[in-house]
Motif scaffolding. Structure first.
Motif, mmCIF file in Angstrom:
data_model
loop_
_atom_site.group_PDB
_atom_site.id
_atom_site.type_symbol
_atom_site.label_atom_id
_atom_site.label_comp_id
_atom_site.label_asym_id
_atom_site.label_seq_id
_atom_site.Cartn_x
_atom_site.Cartn_y
_atom_site.Cartn_z
ATOM 1 N N GLU A 60 0.745 -1.223 -0.031
ATOM 2 C CA GLU A 60 -0.186 0.031 -0.096
ATOM 3 C C GLU A 60 0.766 1.212 0.013
ATOM 4 O O GLU A 60 0.362 2.110 -0.283
ATOM 5 N N GLY A 61 2.029 1.227 0.533
ATOM 6 C CA GLY A 61 2.970 2.267 0.613
ATOM 7 C C GLY A 61 4.234 2.151 1.303
ATOM 8 O O GLY A 61 4.308 0.897 1.852
ATOM 9 N N TYR A 62 5.147 3.204 1.436
ATOM 10 C CA TYR A 62 6.065 2.930 2.502
ATOM 11 C C TYR A 62 6.352 4.188 3.530
ATOM 12 O O TYR A 62 5.984 5.093 3.004
ATOM 13 N N LYS A 101 4.887 18.945 3.459
ATOM 14 C CA LYS A 101 4.585 19.102 1.826
ATOM 15 C C LYS A 101 4.114 17.803 1.475
ATOM 16 O O LYS A 101 4.547 16.647 1.866
ATOM 17 N N VAL A 102 3.003 18.216 0.844
ATOM 18 C CA VAL A 102 2.066 16.894 0.174
ATOM 19 C C VAL A 102 2.000 17.225 -1.272
ATOM 20 O O VAL A 102 1.813 18.278 -1.571
ATOM 21 N N ILE A 103 2.663 16.243 -2.079
ATOM 22 C CA ILE A 103 2.495 16.169 -3.473
ATOM 23 C C ILE A 103 1.559 15.128 -4.117
ATOM 24 O O ILE A 103 2.020 14.099 -3.643
ATOM 25 N N THR A 104 0.620 15.399 -4.674
ATOM 26 C CA THR A 104 -0.146 14.439 -5.483
ATOM 27 C C THR A 104 -0.006 14.726 -7.079
ATOM 28 O O THR A 104 0.533 15.679 -7.503
ATOM 29 N N ASP A 131 -5.813 10.609 7.500
ATOM 30 C CA ASP A 131 -6.312 9.102 7.872
ATOM 31 C C ASP A 131 -5.083 8.068 7.434
ATOM 32 O O ASP A 131 -3.996 8.630 6.869
ATOM 33 N N GLU A 132 -4.953 6.783 7.880
ATOM 34 C CA GLU A 132 -3.829 6.109 7.588
ATOM 35 C C GLU A 132 -3.591 5.945 6.138
ATOM 36 O O GLU A 132 -2.411 5.620 5.696
ATOM 37 N N ARG A 133 -4.668 5.747 5.330
ATOM 38 C CA ARG A 133 -4.498 5.566 3.886
ATOM 39 C C ARG A 133 -3.889 6.715 3.215
ATOM 40 O O ARG A 133 -3.843 6.646 2.046
ATOM 41 N N MET A 134 -4.032 7.812 3.846
ATOM 42 C CA MET A 134 -3.514 9.036 3.038
ATOM 43 C C MET A 134 -4.682 9.609 2.038
ATOM 44 O O MET A 134 -4.206 10.082 0.986
ATOM 45 N N ARG A 148 5.010 7.522 0.810
ATOM 46 C CA ARG A 148 4.551 7.204 -0.557
ATOM 47 C C ARG A 148 3.481 6.228 -0.548
ATOM 48 O O ARG A 148 3.934 5.151 -0.142
ATOM 49 N N ASN A 149 2.263 6.355 -1.183
ATOM 50 C CA ASN A 149 1.355 5.498 -1.207
ATOM 51 C C ASN A 149 1.129 5.078 -2.701
ATOM 52 O O ASN A 149 1.523 5.565 -3.731
ATOM 53 N N VAL A 150 0.159 4.053 -3.076
ATOM 54 C CA VAL A 150 -0.032 3.494 -4.132
ATOM 55 C C VAL A 150 -0.924 4.566 -5.023
ATOM 56 O O VAL A 150 -0.667 4.278 -6.242
#
Length: 219
Positions: free
Chosen positions: A86-88, A140-143, A156-159, A112-114
């Motif tokens: 799911e991520g690291y 910093k959040v980058i999508t 949340d845990e899953r971002m 980083r998530n999926v």
């Protein structure tokens, strides 16, 4: 002469003093277990949830609260119920307070998530009871669609649902106007979100400035 001999004899009869020094380390500072070169899987309720890779892992059950310590850094992989990644999470230093189910990550913290979301900060707390991340330092959040940064972060845990306050960010103007990419392709200009007062813009400025905001939330 007799007085001198008596004084010497009396001095020789005194008991020697024991000179002791305090302990170099307190008992509760000693790890109950220290392991090196770790690459192991961690389960939760019988389901494998994480992989931990670290150079050194100390376990101390005497300290209050009890904790795991990763002074040499940590790399942590998250898995779903089907053992898919799911991520690291990566950090220079980490502590896990097992009784509180709370992670404290310090240094160069990276997530980083999926979905392609990337998180960067120097601090992050992961509450396993509330199932959320939070940070009180610049983050910093980058999508793929937007980029935000601010001094407070919660997710949340899953971002998938997150918020950044006192934020500065860039995103498509259609995100603010509610228009889709298909209906307004000519308005895909960069907009800037800031916690400072909006300044007057020149007509030649290609970017669109919006009013100050103190909180940005991911729907």
């Amino acid at each position: 002469m007799l007085a001198l001999l008596l004084s010497v004899g009396a001095g020789s009869c005194q008991k020697p003093k024991d000179h002791t020094a305090p302990a170099v380390r307190d008992r509760d500072s000693v790890s109950m277990m220290t392991s090196y070169g770790i690459n192991t899987l961690i389960s939760d309720s019988g389901v494998i949830k994480y992989r931990i890779v670290t150079e050194r892992w100390d376990v101390n059950t005497v300290k209050n609260p009890s904790r795991w310590t990763f002074e040499k850094g940590i790399f942590l992989e998250q898995f779903d119920e089907k053992f898919h990644v799911e991520g690291y999470i990566q950090a220079d230093t980490a502590w896990y307070y097992d009784q509180k189910k709370l992670w404290e990550l310090r240094g160069r913290v990276r997530i980083r998530n999926v979905n392609g979301l990337i998180f960067r900060s120097e601090e992050l707390f992961w509450d396993g009871i509330a199932h959320e991340f939070y940070s009180h330092k610049f983050s910093k959040v980058i999508t793929p669609e937007r980029e935000m940064q601010g001094t407070y972060f919660r997710s949340d845990e899953r971002m998938q649902r997150y918020e950044v306050t006192n934020s500065v960010g860039s995103f498509l103007e259609s995100d603010m106007s509610g228009e889709s990419e298909n209906t307004a392709p000519d308005k895909q200009k960069t907009a800037t979100l800031s916690d400072t007062a909006t300044t007057q813009q020149s007509q030649r400025q290609p970017a669109v400035r919006r009013a100050a905001m103190t909180k940005t939330s991911q729907p």
